[in-house]
Enzyme design. Structure first.
Site, PDB file in Angstrom:
ATOM      1  N   HIS A  10       0.824  -1.208   0.000  1.00  0.00           N
ATOM      2  CA  HIS A  10       0.000   0.000   0.000  1.00  0.00           C
ATOM      3  C   HIS A  10       0.861   1.261   0.000  1.00  0.00           C
ATOM      4  O   HIS A  10       2.019   1.259   0.427  1.00  0.00           O
ATOM      5  CB  HIS A  10      -0.923   0.016   1.223  1.00  0.00           C
ATOM      6  N   GLU A  86      -2.370  -6.888   7.755  1.00  0.00           N
ATOM      7  CA  GLU A  86      -1.063  -6.718   8.370  1.00  0.00           C
ATOM      8  C   GLU A  86      -0.906  -7.597   9.604  1.00  0.00           C
ATOM      9  O   GLU A  86      -1.886  -8.047  10.203  1.00  0.00           O
ATOM     10  CB  GLU A  86      -0.843  -5.243   8.713  1.00  0.00           C
TER      11      GLU A  86
END
Length: 245
Positions: A10, A86
């Site tokens: 990202h 994550e």
């Protein structure tokens, strides 16, 4: 034959450890536009992507929407998958309820997102065993796909520790094939020389294999992780830009 995989980290988020599921910063949005331009102009493979998979966190959904915009407009399906979230269980690395994300990103398919989302329990717990097992689950899912080229938007810590043992700068990408394996062996990825030698597709990422440091996992498990994955990393998984106060 398993697909070729484009792994994307990202873009930069407006980050602080205590900010839940932060959005992209202005620089992050610019990085997404640069990523799209680069992919369209310099990576012919990107034009062959048949499916996009994204972590359901805000910064990955936004990176997917902005950075892979031309593919989405073409009709390439986009699915959110909790397995690609994550590692960390800090607020900044814990996702938002899907009810909050669906109105913001209505073009994404959320039907296969695990009902545990956004809980950091079970397969999503911040432990060595859960993280490594989750990485294998991701690879097995990709391996069995029928598409020839798949793009995945995820996070540096998870990509590094559980998927590829490589570092990723914000909005940079790497391209991989699946390594041939014998029956019973774990799945592994082999990076294209194109991105390996360049330090990521954009050349923004650190070259070489990643290593594991104690900051990547809870202290009592750091030694086990190092033994399993063969090295140390600098724990940049949750490093971003502090939110201005």
């Amino acid at each position: 034959m398993p697909p070729t995989v484009i792994l994307v980290r990202h873009a930069q988020a407006r980050h602080n450890y205590d900010i839940p599921d932060p959005e992209l910063s202005e620089l992050g949005q610019q990085q997404c536009r640069a990523l799209e331009q680069h992919l369209r102009q310099h990576l012919p493979l990107a034009d062959k992507v048949e499916r996009i998979i994204t972590s359901p966190m805000r910064r990955t959904l936004e990176t997917t929407t902005l950075g892979l915009d031309w593919l989405i407009k073409r009709g390439v399906p986009v699915e959110a998958d909790a397995l690609w979230q994550e590692n960390s269980d800090k607020p900044c690395d814990t996702g938002s309820p899907l009810a909050d994300m669906k109105p913001l990103f209505p073009h994404i398919d959320y039907t296969t997102v695990d009902s545990l989302w956004p809980s950091k329990t079970g397969p999503y717990a911040f432990t060595r065993s859960a993280t490594i097992a989750r990485g294998q689950s991701c690879l097995h899912s990709l391996y069995s796909r029928k598409e020839k080229v798949i793009a995945v938007v995820s996070h540096s810590g998870f990509l590094r520790c559980a998927i590829s043992l490589c570092k990723y700068a914000n909005a940079d990408y790497r391209v991989f094939e699946f390594k041939d394996k014998a029956e019973g062996e774990e799945l592994e990825l082999v990076e294209w020389k194109l991105t390996e030698s360049n330090g990521g597709g954009l050349g923004e990422s650190e070259k070489g294999r990643a290593k594991i440091e104690e900051t990547d996992f809870p202290e009592e498990q750091a030694e086990e992780v190092e033994q399993q994955l063969g090295g140390k990393t600098d724990g940049e998984a949750v490093k971003e830009v502090p939110e201005k106060k």
